[in-house]
Design a protein around this motif. Structure first.
Motif, PDB file in Angstrom:
ATOM      1  N   ARG A 230       8.322  15.141 -13.439  1.00 28.77           N
ATOM      2  CA  ARG A 230       8.969  14.389 -12.361  1.00 28.77           C
ATOM      3  C   ARG A 230      10.324  13.854 -12.789  1.00 28.77           C
ATOM      4  NH1 ARG A 230       5.207  10.974 -11.672  1.00 28.77           N
ATOM      5  NH2 ARG A 230       6.112   9.217 -12.824  1.00 28.77           N
ATOM      6  N   GLU A 231      10.408  13.364 -14.030  1.00 25.76           N
ATOM      7  CA  GLU A 231      11.648  12.779 -14.522  1.00 25.76           C
ATOM      8  C   GLU A 231      12.598  13.810 -15.117  1.00 25.76           C
ATOM      9  OE1 GLU A 231      12.361   9.636 -14.039  1.00 25.76           O
ATOM     10  OE2 GLU A 231      10.397   9.197 -13.156  1.00 25.76           O
ATOM     11  N   GLU A 232      12.155  15.073 -15.166  1.00 30.17           N
ATOM     12  CA  GLU A 232      12.940  16.171 -15.734  1.00 30.17           C
ATOM     13  C   GLU A 232      13.350  15.873 -17.188  1.00 30.17           C
ATOM     14  OE1 GLU A 232      16.139  16.959 -13.000  1.00 30.17           O
ATOM     15  OE2 GLU A 232      14.809  18.007 -11.609  1.00 30.17           O
ATOM     16  N   ILE A 233      12.369  15.420 -17.966  1.00 29.66           N
ATOM     17  CA  ILE A 233      12.539  15.131 -19.390  1.00 29.66           C
ATOM     18  C   ILE A 233      11.912  16.259 -20.190  1.00 29.66           C
ATOM     19  CG2 ILE A 233      11.996  13.523 -21.259  1.00 29.66           C
ATOM     20  CD1 ILE A 233      13.931  12.337 -19.284  1.00 29.66           C
ATOM     21  N   ASP A 234      12.592  16.698 -21.250  1.00 27.58           N
ATOM     22  CA  ASP A 234      12.129  17.854 -22.023  1.00 27.58           C
ATOM     23  C   ASP A 234      10.960  17.543 -22.948  1.00 27.58           C
ATOM     24  OD1 ASP A 234      14.211  19.641 -21.071  1.00 27.58           O
ATOM     25  OD2 ASP A 234      15.603  18.502 -22.345  1.00 27.58           O
ATOM     26  N   ILE A 235      11.041  16.404 -23.631  1.00 30.28           N
ATOM     27  CA  ILE A 235      10.089  16.100 -24.700  1.00 30.28           C
ATOM     28  C   ILE A 235       9.531  14.686 -24.542  1.00 30.28           C
ATOM     29  CG2 ILE A 235       9.810  15.766 -27.204  1.00 30.28           C
ATOM     30  CD1 ILE A 235      10.144  18.693 -26.446  1.00 30.28           C
ATOM     31  N   GLY A 236       8.226  14.562 -24.673  1.00 32.15           N
ATOM     32  CA  GLY A 236       7.589  13.257 -24.714  1.00 32.15           C
ATOM     33  C   GLY A 236       7.261  12.892 -26.150  1.00 32.15           C
ATOM     34  N   VAL A 237       7.705  11.720 -26.576  1.00 33.23           N
ATOM     35  CA  VAL A 237       7.406  11.205 -27.913  1.00 33.23           C
ATOM     36  C   VAL A 237       6.260  10.215 -27.736  1.00 33.23           C
ATOM     37  CG1 VAL A 237       8.317  10.058 -29.950  1.00 33.23           C
ATOM     38  CG2 VAL A 237       9.840  11.455 -28.531  1.00 33.23           C
ATOM     39  N   VAL A 238       5.085  10.610 -28.155  1.00 32.90           N
ATOM     40  CA  VAL A 238       3.884   9.824 -27.866  1.00 32.90           C
ATOM     41  C   VAL A 238       3.809   8.600 -28.772  1.00 32.90           C
ATOM     42  CG1 VAL A 238       1.370   9.865 -27.739  1.00 32.90           C
ATOM     43  CG2 VAL A 238       2.685  11.892 -27.076  1.00 32.90           C
ATOM     44  N   GLU A 239       3.706   7.439 -28.150  1.00 32.88           N
ATOM     45  CA  GLU A 239       3.593   6.170 -28.880  1.00 32.88           C
ATOM     46  C   GLU A 239       2.161   5.900 -29.323  1.00 32.88           C
ATOM     47  OE1 GLU A 239       6.614   3.074 -26.992  1.00 32.88           O
ATOM     48  OE2 GLU A 239       5.337   3.988 -25.472  1.00 32.88           O
ATOM     49  N   GLY A 240       1.220   6.378 -28.540  1.00 33.20           N
ATOM     50  CA  GLY A 240      -0.176   6.154 -28.877  1.00 33.20           C
ATOM     51  C   GLY A 240      -1.087   6.834 -27.877  1.00 33.20           C
ATOM     52  N   ILE A 241      -2.331   6.987 -28.288  1.00 32.39           N
ATOM     53  CA  ILE A 241      -3.351   7.625 -27.462  1.00 32.39           C
ATOM     54  C   ILE A 241      -4.320   6.540 -27.031  1.00 32.39           C
ATOM     55  CG2 ILE A 241      -5.113   9.435 -27.371  1.00 32.39           C
ATOM     56  CD1 ILE A 241      -3.612  10.609 -29.897  1.00 32.39           C
TER      57      ILE A 241
END
Length: 431
Positions: free
Chosen positions: A217-228
C-alpha cells in the motif's frame, strides 16, 4: 589545505561507492524459476499447490531443495527434527556460523511464496557468492526448517522448546509430529540432540514476504522488522441455561449466545481502546445444543491476542476478563478462560542488524521502513539463542495463506540482494 581535504573526502567517498558496487547481485530469473519449480510439488489440476508438512508433496519438495543445495556446493544434512541444513565453510573455522533461511511447507491450499521466498533466496545467495568467488570469514549455514506452519516444529527443536506433548499433535495429513519427523528423515527419539546452545550462531537472518498490505500500500521496497509479535490463545467457555425458545420469556433467559455476542464486541472495544498495533480476535464460536428452538445454554469460543509486549498482552487480557464479569452480572451467565499451549513469546530483532538491513537498502537505492511482524516465524524461536534480523518484501494486496498470494520477481530479488548484503556486512563487522 581546503582543496587537500576535499580531495581526500572525494577519494574516501569514491572508495565507499566502489566497495558497494563490488557486491554481486542475485540472478532474478533463476530465483523466480526455482520458485515456480518448487510450486510444482503438490500442484493440483487447477494449478494451485497443496504442500502440507509430512505429505508426499513435502517430501518431493524437500528432495528438490536438497538437490539445489548440493548443486550449490553446500554440505547437506537432515537433523533429527527433519530440518534440512546446508553448510558452507568460512575462512576462519573458529568463528560461529551466520545462519539464514526459512521453510517450504504450506498451510492447506496456501500460497507459493510464504517461506519459499526466504528458503530459495538463501540458496540463491550461496550460488551468487560462489559465482563471485567470495568466501566469507564466517561459516554459513542455510536452514530449511521442518513443519513451520504446523507449529514451528523444526526451529522449536533447535532451541530446545519442542516438548514431548507436541509430538503427538496430528496435522491434516494424518501423521503426528513424531511420525512426521521420522517420515522426513529425522529421528523423534533423538530430538533432544538437535538443541543448540545460546551463542552457537553469530546471528540468524530470515527473508520473508510481509503477509500483510503495508509495504504494498505504501509502495515501500523493504520492511525492516523490529520484532515478531507474541501470540496468546484462550478457550473461552460461557455457560447459561438451555430452555424452550417459545415458552421462556426474554427477561427470564440466561442465553449464553447473547453473552458471547456481547463478549465479541467487548474484545473489539478493548483492543481498540489502547494505543499501539495490538490485535485481538475471536475466530471460532460454537453454540450448544445448536437447535433453532432451544435457547443456547453453552458457548465455546476462542480468544487470541497479539502484540510485541507480553506485559501488554496480559494487560489487555485482564481488561477483557474484567469486562466479561460485567457481562456475567447482566446476563446471569458465567465465563471461564483456559490458556492454550500453542502460544509464542514476543521476539525483538537485534537493533544492530536492523541498522545493517537499512544500510543495505539505502546502498541499493531501495526504500525501507521499520515495522513489526504480526505473524509468527522461525526467527522468533531462533531469537532465543542468537541475535536475529528479518527482512520483509511486499505481498501484493496483502494476501497470504491463499493461492492468490504473490510477490513480484523484482521484489523477491530485492529481498535476496538485501539478505546477501546484510550477510556480508555481518561477516565483516561481527567477530
Amino acid at each position: 589545505m581546503k582543496t587537500s581535504y576535499l580531495f581526500y573526502f572525494l577519494l574516501f567517498s569514491f572508495s565507499i561507492i566502489s566497495k558497494a558496487q563490488e557486491v554481486p547481485e542475485v540472478d532474478q530469473d533463476r530465483l523466480e524459476k526455482t520458485i515456480h519449480t518448487l510450486a510444482k510439488y503438490g500442484m493440483k489440476e487447477n494449478g494451485e499447490t497443496n504442500r502440507v508438512a509430512f505429505s508426499d508433496a513435502d517430501l518431493q519438495g524437500r528432495a528438490y531443495i536438497i538437490s539445489l543445495m548440493q548443486i550449490s556446493g553446500l554440505e547437506v544434512s537432515v537433523d533429527y527434527a527433519g530440518n534440512i541444513i546446508g553448510k558452507r565453510a568460512g575462512k576462519d573455522p573458529g568463528l560461529k556460523p551466520i545462519g539464514f533461511g526459512s521453510h517450504i511447507d504450506m498451510v492447506p491450499d496456501g500460497g507459493n511464496y510464504d517461506g519459499c521466498v526466504g528458503s530459495l533466496a538463501a540458496i540463491e545467495v550461496i550460488r551468487t557468492l560462489n559465482e563471485a568467488g567470495i568466501k566469507t570469514e564466517h561459516p554459513l549455514e542455510v536452514f530449511i526448517f521442518s513443519n513451520e506452519e504446523g507449529g514451528v516444529m523444526g526451529s522449536r527443536a533447535i532451541v530446545g522448546e519442542l516438548l514431548d506433548d507436541a509430538l503427538s499433535v496430528i496435522n491434516s495429513t494424518g501423521y503426528s509430529m513424531r511420525e512426521g519427523i521420522n517420515r522426513l528423515g529425522g529421528n523423534a527419539d533423538r530430538i533432544w540432540q538437535v538443541e543448540r546452545e545460546e551463542g552457537s550462531l553469530t546471528a540468524f537472518l530470515e527473508l520473508h514476504i510481509e503477509q500483510g498490505g503495508i509495504l504494498d500500500r505504501e509502495e515501500i521496497d523493504i520492511g525492516v522488522v523490529e520484532g515478531i509479535v507474541g501470540i496468546k490463545w484462550w478457550d473461552v467457555n460461557i455457560k447459561g441455561f438451555a430452555n424452550h425458545a417459545g415458552t421462556t420469556p426474554m427477561a427470564l433467559r440466561k442465553d449464553a449466545l447473547i453473552s458471547a455476542s456481547k463478549f465479541v464486541l467487548t474484545v473489539n472495544e478493548v483492543i481498540n481502546s489502547y494505543e499501539g498495533n495490538q490485535v485481538g480476535t475471536v475466530g471460532r464460536i460454537e453454540a450448544f445444543p445448536g437447535a433453532p428452538n432451544v435457547i443456547p445454554g453453552e458457548v465455546q469460543l476462542s480468544l487470541e491476542i497479539r502484540d510485541l509486549s507480553s506485559a501488554k498482552i496480559e494487560k489487555l487480557f485482564e481488561d477483557i476478563k474484567s469486562r466479561a464479569k460485567a457481562i456475567e452480572e447482566k446476563t446471569g451467565t458465567t465465563f471461564s478462560f483456559t490458556p492454550i499451549d500453542a502460544t509464542s513469546a514476543p521476539a525483538l530483532t537485534d537493533e544492530r542488524i536492523q541498522k545493517l538491513i537499512s544500510e543495505a537498502a539505502a546502498e541499493m537505492g531501495l526504500s525501507s521502513m521499520q515495522m513489526q511482524s504480526g505473524a509468527g516465524h522461525d526467527a522468533q524461536d531462533m531469537a532465543r539463542i542468537t541475535p536475529v534480523g528479518m527482512i520483509f518484501v511486499p505481498s501484493e494486496n496483502g494476501i497470504s495463506h491463499s493461492p492468490r498470494e504473490f510477490t513480484s520477481p523484482e521484489d523477491m530479488a530485492n529481498g535476496a540482494n538485501i539478505l546477501l548484503r546484510t550477510i556480508l556486512k555481518l561477516d565483516q563487522s561481527w567477530f
